[in-house]
Design a protein around this motif. Sequence first.
Motif, PDB file in Angstrom:
ATOM      1  N   LEU A  90     -58.936   5.533  46.171  1.00  0.00           N
ATOM      2  CA  LEU A  90     -57.982   6.378  46.877  1.00  0.00           C
ATOM      3  C   LEU A  90     -56.670   6.458  46.097  1.00  0.00           C
ATOM      4  O   LEU A  90     -56.090   7.545  45.946  1.00  0.00           O
ATOM      5  CB  LEU A  90     -57.733   5.806  48.279  1.00  0.00           C
ATOM      6  CG  LEU A  90     -56.783   6.592  49.189  1.00  0.00           C
ATOM      7  CD1 LEU A  90     -57.304   7.990  49.446  1.00  0.00           C
ATOM      8  CD2 LEU A  90     -56.581   5.848  50.509  1.00  0.00           C
ATOM      9  N   ILE A  91     -56.231   5.320  45.568  1.00  0.00           N
ATOM     10  CA  ILE A  91     -55.002   5.307  44.765  1.00  0.00           C
ATOM     11  C   ILE A  91     -55.168   6.187  43.539  1.00  0.00           C
ATOM     12  O   ILE A  91     -54.283   6.978  43.188  1.00  0.00           O
ATOM     13  CB  ILE A  91     -54.648   3.856  44.363  1.00  0.00           C
ATOM     14  CG1 ILE A  91     -54.202   3.063  45.601  1.00  0.00           C
ATOM     15  CG2 ILE A  91     -53.559   3.839  43.289  1.00  0.00           C
ATOM     16  CD1 ILE A  91     -53.982   1.587  45.343  1.00  0.00           C
TER      17      ILE A  91
ATOM     18  N   THR B 140     -47.526   3.441  49.692  1.00  0.00           N
ATOM     19  CA  THR B 140     -48.140   2.699  50.798  1.00  0.00           C
ATOM     20  C   THR B 140     -49.410   1.994  50.358  1.00  0.00           C
ATOM     21  O   THR B 140     -49.605   0.799  50.620  1.00  0.00           O
ATOM     22  CB  THR B 140     -48.460   3.653  51.962  1.00  0.00           C
ATOM     23  OG1 THR B 140     -47.252   4.253  52.423  1.00  0.00           O
ATOM     24  CG2 THR B 140     -49.124   2.907  53.105  1.00  0.00           C
ATOM     25  N   CYS B 141     -50.288   2.726  49.672  1.00  0.00           N
ATOM     26  CA  CYS B 141     -51.567   2.148  49.259  1.00  0.00           C
ATOM     27  C   CYS B 141     -51.386   1.010  48.270  1.00  0.00           C
ATOM     28  O   CYS B 141     -52.096  -0.004  48.331  1.00  0.00           O
ATOM     29  CB  CYS B 141     -52.460   3.229  48.658  1.00  0.00           C
ATOM     30  SG  CYS B 141     -53.062   4.439  49.855  1.00  0.00           S
ATOM     31  N   LYS B 142     -50.428   1.148  47.354  1.00  0.00           N
ATOM     32  CA  LYS B 142     -50.231   0.113  46.341  1.00  0.00           C
ATOM     33  C   LYS B 142     -49.724  -1.191  46.947  1.00  0.00           C
ATOM     34  O   LYS B 142     -49.890  -2.257  46.345  1.00  0.00           O
ATOM     35  CB  LYS B 142     -49.261   0.617  45.265  1.00  0.00           C
ATOM     36  CG  LYS B 142     -49.893   1.617  44.306  1.00  0.00           C
ATOM     37  CD  LYS B 142     -48.931   2.031  43.205  1.00  0.00           C
ATOM     38  CE  LYS B 142     -49.617   2.943  42.194  1.00  0.00           C
ATOM     39  NZ  LYS B 142     -48.699   3.362  41.104  1.00  0.00           N
TER      40      LYS B 142
ATOM     41  N   LEU C  58     -59.814   1.676  48.651  1.00  0.00           N
ATOM     42  CA  LEU C  58     -58.393   1.745  48.316  1.00  0.00           C
ATOM     43  C   LEU C  58     -58.130   1.981  46.827  1.00  0.00           C
ATOM     44  O   LEU C  58     -57.301   2.835  46.477  1.00  0.00           O
ATOM     45  CB  LEU C  58     -57.678   0.478  48.800  1.00  0.00           C
ATOM     46  CG  LEU C  58     -56.159   0.590  48.980  1.00  0.00           C
ATOM     47  CD1 LEU C  58     -55.809   1.724  49.917  1.00  0.00           C
ATOM     48  CD2 LEU C  58     -55.590  -0.722  49.498  1.00  0.00           C
TER      49      LEU C  58
ATOM     50  N   PRO D 191     -58.871  -5.242  48.712  1.00  0.00           N
ATOM     51  CA  PRO D 191     -58.956  -3.871  48.211  1.00  0.00           C
ATOM     52  C   PRO D 191     -59.510  -3.777  46.797  1.00  0.00           C
ATOM     53  O   PRO D 191     -59.863  -2.708  46.348  1.00  0.00           O
ATOM     54  CB  PRO D 191     -57.500  -3.384  48.259  1.00  0.00           C
ATOM     55  CG  PRO D 191     -56.863  -4.222  49.303  1.00  0.00           C
ATOM     56  CD  PRO D 191     -57.511  -5.563  49.169  1.00  0.00           C
TER      57      PRO D 191
ATOM     58  N   SER E 237     -51.100   1.672  58.403  1.00  0.00           N
ATOM     59  CA  SER E 237     -50.612   2.411  57.242  1.00  0.00           C
ATOM     60  C   SER E 237     -51.510   3.594  56.912  1.00  0.00           C
ATOM     61  O   SER E 237     -51.035   4.686  56.589  1.00  0.00           O
ATOM     62  CB  SER E 237     -50.518   1.474  56.030  1.00  0.00           C
ATOM     63  OG  SER E 237     -49.579   0.444  56.275  1.00  0.00           O
ATOM     64  N   ILE E 238     -52.832   3.399  56.971  1.00  0.00           N
ATOM     65  CA  ILE E 238     -53.764   4.487  56.687  1.00  0.00           C
ATOM     66  C   ILE E 238     -53.581   5.617  57.703  1.00  0.00           C
ATOM     67  O   ILE E 238     -53.568   6.807  57.357  1.00  0.00           O
ATOM     68  CB  ILE E 238     -55.218   3.979  56.708  1.00  0.00           C
ATOM     69  CG1 ILE E 238     -55.465   3.039  55.519  1.00  0.00           C
ATOM     70  CG2 ILE E 238     -56.211   5.141  56.678  1.00  0.00           C
ATOM     71  CD1 ILE E 238     -55.369   3.716  54.164  1.00  0.00           C
TER      72      ILE E 238
ATOM     73  N   LEU F 113     -59.564  10.474  53.597  1.00  0.00           N
ATOM     74  CA  LEU F 113     -59.234   9.150  54.113  1.00  0.00           C
ATOM     75  C   LEU F 113     -60.411   8.593  54.917  1.00  0.00           C
ATOM     76  O   LEU F 113     -61.191   9.346  55.498  1.00  0.00           O
ATOM     77  CB  LEU F 113     -57.998   9.222  55.019  1.00  0.00           C
ATOM     78  CG  LEU F 113     -56.662   9.504  54.337  1.00  0.00           C
ATOM     79  CD1 LEU F 113     -55.557   9.573  55.376  1.00  0.00           C
ATOM     80  CD2 LEU F 113     -56.342   8.452  53.289  1.00  0.00           C
TER      81      LEU F 113
END
Length: 718
Positions: free
Chosen positions: A321-322, A689-691, A318, A704, A23-24, A38
Amino acid sequence: MVALQNGSLSQLCSADQLELLDSIDHLRLQGINNYVSLPQIIVCGDQSSGKSSVLEAISGVSFPVKSNLCTRFPTELVLRRAQHIGASVSIVPHESRDESERKALRAFQERLEAIHDLPKVIESAKTAMGITTHGKAFSKDILRVEITGPDQPHLTIVDLPGLIHSETKHQTASDVQLIRDVVQGYMKEPRCIILAVVSAKNDAANQIVLKLAREADSSGNRTLGVITKPDTIVRGSPSEAQYLSLAWNQDVKFRLGWHVLKNMDSDKGNSTLAQRDVEEADFFAQGAWTELPQASLGVKALRGRLSTVLLRQIAAELPGLIQEIETRFTACQDQLVKLGKLRASLNEQRLYMFDLSQAFQTLVKAAVDGTYNDAFFVDAKSPEGYWQRARAVVHNLNGDFSSELLRCGHFRQIEDDDVVLENSSEGSQQSISKAAFIIHIENLMRRTRGRELPGTFNPMVVADLFLEQSKPWDSIAEKHVKQVWSAMNTFLRLVAGHIADFSTSKALEREIFEPAMNDLLKQLRDKTAEFLGPHRAGHPITYNHYFTETLQNARRERLTKTTTAAVRKFFGSDDLSSSRLSGSYNLQTLVSSLVASNEPNMDRYAAQEALDCLDAYYKVALKRFIDDIAVQVIEEKLVAQLHNILSPVSIFKMSDDQISGIAGDSEESKSRREQLNRQLSVLRNGLETCKRFVGMKFAGGVSPSQSGLKDDSEVTPA
């Protein structure tokens, strides 16, 4: 087809990591790394430290490495899983390139049919970047090598140019600084894992990479030290002891620790990566290196170690990042709101102008009313935040105007006779003793004498004196009006920049705000002159009781002063409050003393009376003038008119050409809107994606929600 050794690469991904890493990497492929940092692995080290060999060992991809060559640009190796095996090479131009250069470099796209074509493609890329024998030696452009296959992990590894200690015949001082800037730029990215490569051929203390890694990652949380070329050290030597101490994480300490690799010996000719691994295993099976944990030796252990470290870094970063994606997503939305929807037709453009008008009037009303609750109003302690608060600015400027008039509004500063006067320059405030000013009034009275009786004065003398005394009012009032007008101009520019995109806000300023404000400035000056007129041409008029009170107080003060002097002289004492004045006194003599204290010179007496009238009238007129300028000029003619500058009525009256000139989409706006929509789409997908991974558990119990990396001792190779 490209022949790749996928066995080594597969060790970088365990099954439970694959979904997160996939995903990343998918986000990176979408281009989200253009907006947020990232997690990735960067390989850094001094020139000829063996960085490229480390990259080759980790990735399983053979690069054109020779002992006498060094990396001339950042090389980004992108590994991703796909159904078909393939490879491509492209160039990511640096932002310092101009548009034509960026376009040419982006056009460099090469697909590889075989891995042995890579050196030839890299040479072509070097030429495209301008790296030649007689040209520049290094470039900030990125060589991007993408390799796909069904067994590939999703991983990005960046090999950076080797750090140079000093300039040489082929490497200038600017090359040295350029490389350092490139490396430091990558190191400072907070989500990068730094592989700090040091060569055992040189003293570790003399290798620049350790110093730079410490500067970029002071806590050492995301740095892993890698020792290369241990086979070049003499067994049992102090140098071997030094590097063993380093490998034990006892000298330069990193929380991720150290790792030791034996590089492929390129001087022995071509050999496979499998042969390299066998030779490395044989080397670490003997000598002092056997004392180290197996998890710290060899490329096989390093692959597993990096896999775990990278996963922990992604999991730890993460939440941040979110948050960063959300911040940029909101900022992107705000910019799109400013741009508005596509405005192709005249109706769309006029509707957009009505929307701007509504937003404009809302902000102007809030600023003028002093209710600073809108998101437009930033920190009041910042310069921008202060100028946004129009009511505060006007209030403070009016206060400054009042203070300056009280301090400097009178042309002559009348001092007591016992005060030492200072010389003043021509045109500035003049200092004069009270006695000298009374003589000045006497001279003026003689020149303007009418039918008044002795001991009285012509009322127009006060008018002449006031005209002279209030002379500075013109310039002070003009300066104040211009200051408030300029402040409101600044305020309107900030409002325009908030409600509209750059090109539209500039059009608003040029087509609407500037003409309207210039017209208001003329009205302000006319109104100021209107209030100055009576003070310049008419005779003194006031019905304010403050005038008579001030006049009586002045006379009382003057009478008290002369009477006190006479009494003190009579009693021969300065202390008139004493109840024990000795001796007997002739009261008739006291009466005579009081009478004698009156001014026998009738002209002098009239001049003193005129001075008292001037002082009293000046104070009344000054207060009235300050209020007139603040209320009827600044407030009514400027502040109260701001919201009308961009009103629905004014927009309704605009011509079609004027509407299109302001609200029509420029090519720049269209391009910017497309760019922001693409960015918004990428950020939205990235956020979703991150969530999905928040709260999930990964290998080793990593979540995370964790906020940092564990010590290297807790890291178990996959």
